[in-house]
Scaffold this motif. Structure first.
Motif, PDB file in Angstrom:
ATOM      1  N   LYS A   1     -13.255   6.059  23.720  1.00  0.00           N
ATOM      2  CA  LYS A   1     -12.960   6.361  22.317  1.00  0.00           C
ATOM      3  C   LYS A   1     -12.726   5.096  21.496  1.00  0.00           C
ATOM      4  CE  LYS A   1      -9.573   8.867  23.357  1.00  0.00           C
ATOM      5  NZ  LYS A   1      -8.384   9.643  23.375  1.00  0.00           N
ATOM      6  N   LEU A   2     -12.855   3.928  22.115  1.00  0.00           N
ATOM      7  CA  LEU A   2     -12.678   2.653  21.432  1.00  0.00           C
ATOM      8  C   LEU A   2     -14.036   2.100  21.015  1.00  0.00           C
ATOM      9  CD1 LEU A   2     -10.870   0.220  20.607  1.00  0.00           C
ATOM     10  CD2 LEU A   2     -11.281  -0.684  22.897  1.00  0.00           C
ATOM     11  N   LYS A   3     -14.175   1.788  19.728  1.00  0.00           N
ATOM     12  CA  LYS A   3     -15.403   1.184  19.206  1.00  0.00           C
ATOM     13  C   LYS A   3     -15.019  -0.156  18.581  1.00  0.00           C
ATOM     14  CE  LYS A   3     -17.289   5.212  19.963  1.00  0.00           C
ATOM     15  NZ  LYS A   3     -17.889   5.456  21.225  1.00  0.00           N
ATOM     16  N   VAL A   4     -15.626  -1.243  19.051  1.00  0.00           N
ATOM     17  CA  VAL A   4     -15.273  -2.583  18.589  1.00  0.00           C
ATOM     18  C   VAL A   4     -16.510  -3.246  17.994  1.00  0.00           C
ATOM     19  CG1 VAL A   4     -14.224  -4.782  19.217  1.00  0.00           C
ATOM     20  CG2 VAL A   4     -13.598  -2.730  20.461  1.00  0.00           C
ATOM     21  N   TYR A   5     -16.334  -3.870  16.816  1.00  0.00           N
ATOM     22  CA  TYR A   5     -17.426  -4.552  16.128  1.00  0.00           C
ATOM     23  C   TYR A   5     -16.967  -5.931  15.685  1.00  0.00           C
ATOM     24  CZ  TYR A   5     -19.288   0.122  16.198  1.00  0.00           C
ATOM     25  OH  TYR A   5     -19.732   1.334  16.625  1.00  0.00           O
ATOM     26  N   ALA A   6     -17.847  -6.924  15.853  1.00  0.00           N
ATOM     27  CA  ALA A   6     -17.507  -8.312  15.534  1.00  0.00           C
ATOM     28  C   ALA A   6     -17.385  -8.532  14.035  1.00  0.00           C
ATOM     29  CB  ALA A   6     -18.557  -9.258  16.111  1.00  0.00           C
ATOM     30  N   GLY A   7     -18.163  -7.820  13.243  1.00  0.00           N
ATOM     31  CA  GLY A   7     -18.171  -8.007  11.801  1.00  0.00           C
ATOM     32  C   GLY A   7     -17.357  -6.962  11.063  1.00  0.00           C
ATOM     33  N   PRO A   8     -17.431  -6.971   9.724  1.00  0.00           N
ATOM     34  CA  PRO A   8     -16.608  -6.050   8.924  1.00  0.00           C
ATOM     35  C   PRO A   8     -17.198  -4.652   8.748  1.00  0.00           C
ATOM     36  CG  PRO A   8     -17.755  -7.568   7.486  1.00  0.00           C
ATOM     37  CD  PRO A   8     -18.089  -7.978   8.901  1.00  0.00           C
ATOM     38  N   THR A   9     -18.408  -4.401   9.237  1.00  0.00           N
ATOM     39  CA  THR A   9     -19.028  -3.089   9.045  1.00  0.00           C
ATOM     40  C   THR A   9     -19.139  -2.339  10.368  1.00  0.00           C
ATOM     41  OG1 THR A   9     -21.234  -4.020   9.351  1.00  0.00           O
ATOM     42  CG2 THR A   9     -20.392  -3.914   7.093  1.00  0.00           C
TER      43      THR A   9
END
Length: 155
Positions: free
Chosen positions: A121-129
């Motif tokens: 259930k964890l979603k990680v993104y390097a940028g702001p979108t």
């Protein structure tokens, strides 16, 4: 009075969005793990996944204690003899910042199938979108777990 055990129909999942810009890695990860596990809800049960979804943006801007990024190592093993590989967290932050946060949160979740279910259930993104605007994520307030390292330590 009987002990309440949450059923799948009792669990209502929400989506939260966290901005990791300037956040200290360990303090941020403990707050994320708390929400993924469901400890912030009154129906929490340690043997059931009652947690919510968490979206982390700006993972590349997460902070670590001075010097820790250069000294702490991330290990992985290929499964073959002599297959142990290690990288510093600085290298990991430069190449795969999402992995840094995912590893920190994974260490704070239960081990086994229940923890794996929570980690999905964890979603990680390097940028702001991120592509999860349709779920209507709410901002997760983590002010008490975020501290700027440049301000020094408070006793």
């Amino acid at each position: 009075m009987r002990t309440f055990s949450p059923k799948p129909a009792d669990i209502e999942r929400e989506w939260f969005e966290v901005d990791a810009d300037g956040a200290v890695l360990g303090r941020l990860a403990s707050e994320i793990a708390r929400v993924l596990r469901g400890k912030h809800k009154p129906i929490f049960a340690p043997n059931t996944d009652t947690g919510d979804h968490v979206i982390v943006v700006n993972a590349a801007k997460v902070q670590m204690s001075p010097g820790k990024a250069e000294t702490k190592l991330a290990y992985r093993h290929s499964g073959y003899p002599g297959g142990l590989r290690s990288r510093t967290y600085r290298e990991l932050l430069d190449t795969r910042p999402e992995e840094v946060i995912r590893r920190a949160v994974k260490g704070m979740l239960p081990k086994g199938p229940l923890g794996a279910q929570m980690l999905r259930k964890l979603k990680v993104y390097a940028g702001p979108t991120h592509p999860h605007q349709a779920q209507g994520p709410k901002p997760l307030e983590v002010d008490h777990s975020v501290r700027r390292l440049s301000q020094g330590r408070s006793a």
